[in-house]
Design an enzyme around this catalytic site. Sequence first.
Site, PDB file in Angstrom:
ATOM      1  N   CYS A   1      22.787  93.412  62.151  1.00 63.68           N
ATOM      2  CA  CYS A   1      21.534  93.577  62.875  1.00 63.68           C
ATOM      3  C   CYS A   1      21.465  94.974  63.486  1.00 63.68           C
ATOM      4  O   CYS A   1      22.457  95.488  63.992  1.00 63.68           O
ATOM      5  CB  CYS A   1      21.438  92.521  63.975  1.00 63.68           C
ATOM      6  SG  CYS A   1      19.812  92.468  64.741  1.00 63.68           S
TER       7      CYS A   1
ATOM      8  N   CYS B   1      23.206  83.408  62.424  1.00 64.76           N
ATOM      9  CA  CYS B   1      24.197  83.467  61.350  1.00 64.76           C
ATOM     10  C   CYS B   1      25.137  84.645  61.601  1.00 64.76           C
ATOM     11  O   CYS B   1      24.764  85.622  62.246  1.00 64.76           O
ATOM     12  CB  CYS B   1      23.545  83.571  59.980  1.00 64.76           C
ATOM     13  SG  CYS B   1      22.721  85.117  59.623  1.00 64.76           S
TER      14      CYS B   1
ATOM     15  N   CYS C   1      18.114  86.023  61.485  1.00 64.70           N
ATOM     16  CA  CYS C   1      19.134  85.672  60.490  1.00 64.70           C
ATOM     17  C   CYS C   1      19.018  86.663  59.337  1.00 64.70           C
ATOM     18  O   CYS C   1      18.212  87.590  59.380  1.00 64.70           O
ATOM     19  CB  CYS C   1      19.036  84.220  60.033  1.00 64.70           C
ATOM     20  SG  CYS C   1      17.635  83.799  59.014  1.00 64.70           S
TER      21      CYS C   1
END
Length: 154
Positions: free
Chosen positions: A90, A83, A9
């Site tokens: 990412c 999330c 997250c």
Amino acid sequence: MKRKVLFICSHNSARSQMAEAFLNLDHGERFEAHSAGVYPGSLLPEVVQAMSEIGIDISGHGVKSVEEFYRRNVPVDYAITVCIQAAEVCPPIPANVDVINWGFDDPSAQKTPEERLEVARRVRGEIRDAIAAWVKDLKEPPEAEKKKKRFGLF
């Protein structure tokens, strides 16, 4: 052999920490879970409280960064973002890792401690339910596929 899962997250301060705890507690015979944040922050006290209310102590969990997993070349079978923000920012995840994107509300986005605790309690149940459903629906890969996936995450 246990499958390794990395929950990701934004800050590793709430949702990914809860997911790590639930997968290890509820399904630890089949999985080894870890968690990390794209921009690590600090563990939210309201999340620690929400988890302690159901008998799970995460107060000693450290906050980790996705970059740590890059550097250590930790083997992972599944990378699960919990999330929307983490899914968008990412770092690239190798093709040999199955990526799953889930979206849960962020307790840290709330203005007061009471609101953060309320959201943490709700999201806690949503995450546990999502993990239970995912594990139930997960098919065991053939042995050859298991061996192929044992490469490091990064």
